[in-house]
Motif scaffolding. Structure first.
Motif, PDB file in Angstrom:
ATOM      1  N   LEU B  11      38.727  41.232  32.349  1.00 39.77           N
ATOM      2  CA  LEU B  11      38.068  41.293  33.663  1.00 39.77           C
ATOM      3  C   LEU B  11      38.891  42.217  34.557  1.00 39.77           C
ATOM      4  O   LEU B  11      39.041  43.382  34.247  1.00 39.77           O
ATOM      5  CB  LEU B  11      37.933  39.872  34.232  1.00 39.77           C
ATOM      6  N   ALA B  12      39.444  41.697  35.672  1.00 38.89           N
ATOM      7  CA  ALA B  12      40.309  42.549  36.496  1.00 38.89           C
ATOM      8  C   ALA B  12      41.699  42.575  35.878  1.00 38.89           C
ATOM      9  O   ALA B  12      42.645  42.004  36.402  1.00 38.89           O
ATOM     10  CB  ALA B  12      40.342  42.027  37.928  1.00 38.89           C
ATOM     11  N   GLY B  13      41.792  43.206  34.735  1.00 41.22           N
ATOM     12  CA  GLY B  13      43.068  43.321  34.017  1.00 41.22           C
ATOM     13  C   GLY B  13      43.308  44.768  33.637  1.00 41.22           C
ATOM     14  O   GLY B  13      42.524  45.645  33.976  1.00 41.22           O
ATOM     15  N   CYS B  14      44.374  45.003  32.899  1.00 40.01           N
ATOM     16  CA  CYS B  14      44.725  46.384  32.555  1.00 40.01           C
ATOM     17  C   CYS B  14      44.647  46.619  31.056  1.00 40.01           C
ATOM     18  O   CYS B  14      45.080  47.648  30.561  1.00 40.01           O
ATOM     19  CB  CYS B  14      46.127  46.708  33.063  1.00 40.01           C
ATOM     20  N   GLU B  58      41.233  37.896  29.749  1.00 39.14           N
ATOM     21  CA  GLU B  58      42.295  38.656  30.405  1.00 39.14           C
ATOM     22  C   GLU B  58      41.800  39.052  31.792  1.00 39.14           C
ATOM     23  O   GLU B  58      40.635  39.434  31.945  1.00 39.14           O
ATOM     24  CB  GLU B  58      42.617  39.912  29.579  1.00 39.14           C
ATOM     25  N   GLY B  59      42.661  38.967  32.793  1.00 41.90           N
ATOM     26  CA  GLY B  59      42.313  39.424  34.137  1.00 41.90           C
ATOM     27  C   GLY B  59      41.636  38.355  34.966  1.00 41.90           C
ATOM     28  O   GLY B  59      40.995  37.436  34.450  1.00 41.90           O
ATOM     29  N   GLY B  60      41.783  38.475  36.299  1.00 41.49           N
ATOM     30  CA  GLY B  60      41.123  37.561  37.221  1.00 41.49           C
ATOM     31  C   GLY B  60      39.769  38.119  37.624  1.00 41.49           C
ATOM     32  O   GLY B  60      39.260  39.065  37.002  1.00 41.49           O
ATOM     33  N   CYS B  61      39.173  37.555  38.662  1.00 43.18           N
ATOM     34  CA  CYS B  61      37.859  37.996  39.119  1.00 43.18           C
ATOM     35  C   CYS B  61      37.978  38.756  40.431  1.00 43.18           C
ATOM     36  O   CYS B  61      38.324  38.164  41.459  1.00 43.18           O
ATOM     37  CB  CYS B  61      36.939  36.799  39.293  1.00 43.18           C
ATOM     38  N   ILE B  88      45.539  33.958  35.259  1.00 47.15           N
ATOM     39  CA  ILE B  88      46.095  32.701  35.757  1.00 47.15           C
ATOM     40  C   ILE B  88      46.205  32.684  37.288  1.00 47.15           C
ATOM     41  O   ILE B  88      45.884  31.686  37.925  1.00 47.15           O
ATOM     42  CB  ILE B  88      47.480  32.442  35.111  1.00 47.15           C
ATOM     43  N   MET B  89      46.660  33.784  37.873  1.00 50.54           N
ATOM     44  CA  MET B  89      46.869  33.747  39.337  1.00 50.54           C
ATOM     45  C   MET B  89      46.380  35.008  40.053  1.00 50.54           C
ATOM     46  O   MET B  89      46.702  35.203  41.221  1.00 50.54           O
ATOM     47  CB  MET B  89      48.339  33.448  39.676  1.00 50.54           C
ATOM     48  N   GLY B  90      45.587  35.826  39.402  1.00 51.11           N
ATOM     49  CA  GLY B  90      45.108  37.046  40.052  1.00 51.11           C
ATOM     50  C   GLY B  90      45.956  38.256  39.711  1.00 51.11           C
ATOM     51  O   GLY B  90      45.463  39.368  39.635  1.00 51.11           O
ATOM     52  N   GLY B  91      47.262  38.014  39.546  1.00 46.34           N
ATOM     53  CA  GLY B  91      48.178  39.078  39.143  1.00 46.34           C
ATOM     54  C   GLY B  91      48.246  40.215  40.144  1.00 46.34           C
ATOM     55  O   GLY B  91      47.957  40.042  41.331  1.00 46.34           O
ATOM     56  N   LEU B  92      48.615  41.393  39.663  1.00 51.37           N
ATOM     57  CA  LEU B  92      48.820  42.511  40.579  1.00 51.37           C
ATOM     58  C   LEU B  92      47.575  42.870  41.394  1.00 51.37           C
ATOM     59  O   LEU B  92      47.695  43.198  42.575  1.00 51.37           O
ATOM     60  CB  LEU B  92      49.352  43.735  39.832  1.00 51.37           C
ATOM     61  N   PRO B  93      46.347  42.791  40.820  1.00 49.03           N
ATOM     62  CA  PRO B  93      45.181  43.066  41.678  1.00 49.03           C
ATOM     63  C   PRO B  93      45.134  42.147  42.906  1.00 49.03           C
ATOM     64  O   PRO B  93      44.619  42.534  43.959  1.00 49.03           O
ATOM     65  CB  PRO B  93      43.987  42.815  40.751  1.00 49.03           C
ATOM     66  N   ALA B  94      45.691  40.932  42.773  1.00 49.96           N
ATOM     67  CA  ALA B  94      45.653  39.973  43.886  1.00 49.96           C
ATOM     68  C   ALA B  94      46.630  40.345  45.006  1.00 49.96           C
ATOM     69  O   ALA B  94      46.652  39.689  46.048  1.00 49.96           O
ATOM     70  CB  ALA B  94      45.954  38.563  43.382  1.00 49.96           C
ATOM     71  N   LEU B 134      34.733  41.293  45.608  1.00 55.28           N
ATOM     72  CA  LEU B 134      34.896  39.978  46.245  1.00 55.28           C
ATOM     73  C   LEU B 134      35.905  40.061  47.390  1.00 55.28           C
ATOM     74  O   LEU B 134      36.696  41.013  47.478  1.00 55.28           O
ATOM     75  CB  LEU B 134      35.372  38.944  45.221  1.00 55.28           C
ATOM     76  N   ASP B 135      35.875  39.049  48.259  1.00 57.72           N
ATOM     77  CA  ASP B 135      36.792  39.040  49.405  1.00 57.72           C
ATOM     78  C   ASP B 135      38.244  39.030  48.977  1.00 57.72           C
ATOM     79  O   ASP B 135      39.125  39.530  49.656  1.00 57.72           O
ATOM     80  CB  ASP B 135      36.489  37.843  50.334  1.00 57.72           C
ATOM     81  N   LYS B 136      38.509  38.397  47.806  1.00 57.31           N
ATOM     82  CA  LYS B 136      39.853  38.461  47.247  1.00 57.31           C
ATOM     83  C   LYS B 136      39.761  38.312  45.740  1.00 57.31           C
ATOM     84  O   LYS B 136      38.666  38.068  45.209  1.00 57.31           O
ATOM     85  CB  LYS B 136      40.739  37.372  47.861  1.00 57.31           C
ATOM     86  N   VAL B 137      40.873  38.462  45.062  1.00 55.87           N
ATOM     87  CA  VAL B 137      40.884  38.310  43.609  1.00 55.87           C
ATOM     88  C   VAL B 137      41.127  36.839  43.285  1.00 55.87           C
ATOM     89  O   VAL B 137      42.085  36.240  43.791  1.00 55.87           O
ATOM     90  CB  VAL B 137      41.971  39.202  42.978  1.00 55.87           C
ATOM     91  N   TYR B 138      40.247  36.257  42.475  1.00 55.72           N
ATOM     92  CA  TYR B 138      40.346  34.831  42.165  1.00 55.72           C
ATOM     93  C   TYR B 138      40.906  34.598  40.769  1.00 55.72           C
ATOM     94  O   TYR B 138      40.530  35.305  39.823  1.00 55.72           O
ATOM     95  CB  TYR B 138      38.956  34.177  42.248  1.00 55.72           C
ATOM     96  N   PRO B 139      41.803  33.609  40.646  1.00 59.02           N
ATOM     97  CA  PRO B 139      42.208  33.185  39.305  1.00 59.02           C
ATOM     98  C   PRO B 139      40.981  32.623  38.578  1.00 59.02           C
ATOM     99  O   PRO B 139      40.092  32.051  39.220  1.00 59.02           O
ATOM    100  CB  PRO B 139      43.219  32.060  39.571  1.00 59.02           C
ATOM    101  N   CYS B 140      40.929  32.791  37.258  1.00 57.60           N
ATOM    102  CA  CYS B 140      39.742  32.369  36.501  1.00 57.60           C
ATOM    103  C   CYS B 140      39.443  30.881  36.674  1.00 57.60           C
ATOM    104  O   CYS B 140      38.284  30.493  36.754  1.00 57.60           O
ATOM    105  CB  CYS B 140      39.921  32.698  35.023  1.00 57.60           C
ATOM    106  N   HIS B 141      40.509  30.055  36.744  1.00 52.40           N
ATOM    107  CA  HIS B 141      40.247  28.609  36.801  1.00 52.40           C
ATOM    108  C   HIS B 141      39.721  28.170  38.165  1.00 52.40           C
ATOM    109  O   HIS B 141      39.361  27.013  38.343  1.00 52.40           O
ATOM    110  CB  HIS B 141      41.495  27.812  36.416  1.00 52.40           C
TER     111      HIS B 141
END
Lengths: 273, 183
Positions: B11-14, B58-61, B88-94, B134-141
């Protein structure tokens, strides 16, 4: 934090405020494990059933340490008056939860440290810290040397159970040698309590209260810091909040402090007594 | 007995987590003996053709398409695994989560040092085909239920391997200290 307060009760708080803590002499006597005082009185106690001996008046974190038992800490620093602010060192003493760093060891204490309930409480604290700050480990210069991260490894945090807050926090990079990244600050006050000039002036301070509290830096005093002082400020920060400029990522992955050795394992392997 | 079926997505991953999956080296031969792949960039299957056993995310939303794909995975996979820090937590996109979306987009298309002057009509991407940011990057869970988490940036090949083997065999997962890292 309401969950935690409920779990820990208020017993721990009371011990912080005992008059003993405000007595400077008393504080000094239990501040360091290095002081060899053959005249001092010994006390016997148990931690998870193991018989332990330490000098009377020593704080429980240091007393456990010389007996080869690790009690995790984030705000406590050996030689500095304990603050009891992070609560990670909570143990059960005679059945009651109390912070080990603010508790003086006493004869006959029955201490529970590595029991599932206490370990779960500690994990909850770690997870709370991870969601309340903006901890982007992959991009952090302290990663691999970070005590908060190392505790998350030790307690096998795969994901925090709480939702991430992603609160907006500021970076102060005005000082020439250091910068403060408040995204990672856990307000342990180690820097406030231990980084002082020779005349006793503090370089770091807390501004604001409650969830608005932030660490600020005295730019004039910080400008006059030597490289060694700046390095010490960075080293005592348990997270990547105080960092030296132009020194990032200096140790390669694999050779950093907690890459292969869990935090506390040096204490557990080093039973000196 | 048929082999367990694995689906993967970024998803929002590299794609670093997928690279780490390939980093299991020659064990990849063992892996294709153990499992079959369905929807995944590994075999370029674009849509689910059957119910899968394991979905690796892989990647957040960060946009509406990520959310759509993630929900598809939840529908079509019995077990979902968040693979890596971004899931898990949005990572660098977050890192953009504290910055208003408009400010981010204007930086990317109008004001950034590499674009200034090259977009004189000040056009922001507005095609209807494009997913909405989206307004922010969301963790998948925080979007769907996730069953397991494999941290790391990327998660180490041994961690992914141990997890897949544990899921396929039903044995307890090996979690040596060295393989569970957040960076």
């Amino acid at each position: 934090m309401g969950v935690i307060r409920k779990l820990f009760g208020d017993q721990g708080r009371k011990t912080e405020k005992t008059p003993l803590q405000d007595d400077p002499e008393r504080t000094a006597s239990h501040s360091s494990t290095n002081i060899v005082n053959t005249m001092s009185e010994k006390v016997k106690f148990t931690i998870d059933g193991k018989a332990c001996v330490a000098d009377k008046g020593m704080n429980l974190v240091d007393a456990a340490k010389i007996n080869g038992i690790y009690i995790p800490t984030l705000c406590h620093l050996e030689g500095v008056k304990p603050a009891g602010s992070c609560r990670i060192c909570n143990v059960r003493i005679n059945g009651r939860p109390m912070t080990a760093c603010t508790t003086e060891v006493a004869e006959g204490m029955v201490i529970e440290n590595n029991i599932p309930e206490i370990q779960e409480m500690r994990k909850i604290i770690i997870e709370t810290l991870f969601v309340s700050g903006n901890h982007f480990c992959p991009a952090c210069e302290k990663s691999g040397n970070c005590e908060l991260q190392a505790l998350a490894y030790r307690y096998q945090m795969m994901v925090p159970r709480f939702p991430y807050e992603f609160e907006e926090k500021q970076v102060d990079a005005t000082s020439p040698k250091l910068y403060i990244d408040r995204n990672r600050c856990i307000l342990c006050k180690r820097c406030v309590r231990s980084i002082k000039k020779a005349d006793g002036k503090s370089i770091f301070a807390i501004k604001g209260r409650g969830h608005k509290a932030i660490i600020i830096i005295d730019h004039k005093l910080a400008e006059a810091m030597t490289d060694e002082e700046a390095q010490r400020a960075m080293d005592i920060c348990p997270v990547g909040s105080i960092l030296r400029k132009e020194r990032g990522y200096i140790t390669p992955i694999g050779k950093r402090k907690y890459d292969t050795t869990p935090i506390g394992s040096d204490i557990e392997q080093n039973v000196t007594k | 007995m048929s082999k367990p079926i694995v689906a993967t997505t970024s998803l929002a991953g590299c794609f670093g987590c997928h690279m780490s999956l390939l980093d299991i080296d020659e064990r990849i031969l063992e892996l294709i003996e153990l499992v079959d792949f369905n929807k995944s960039p590994v075999d370029d299957i674009k849509e689910f053709t059957q119910m899968c056993d394991i979905g690796l995310i892989e990647g957040g939303c960060c946009n509406s398409e990520n959310v759509h794909v993630l929900k598809e995975f939840r529908k079509n996979c019995r077990i979902l695994v968040s693979l890596g820090e971004c899931a898990i937590m949005g990572g660098l996109p977050a890192l953009r989560n504290n910055i208003p979306v408009r400010e981010c987009i204007e930086e990317a298309y109008l004001n950034g040092p590499t674009v200034s002057g090259s977009n004189p009509d000040k056009i922001l991407p507005n095609d209807q085909e494009l997913p909405i940011i989206l307004d922010k990057v969301y963790p998948c869970h925080e979007i769907v239920k996730i069953d397991y988490y494999l941290p790391g940036c990327p998660p180490q090949a041994d961690l992914i391997w141990n997890a897949l083997v544990a899921l396929v065999t039903g044995d307890e997962m090996k979690l040596p200290y060295e393989v569970v890292k957040f960076d």
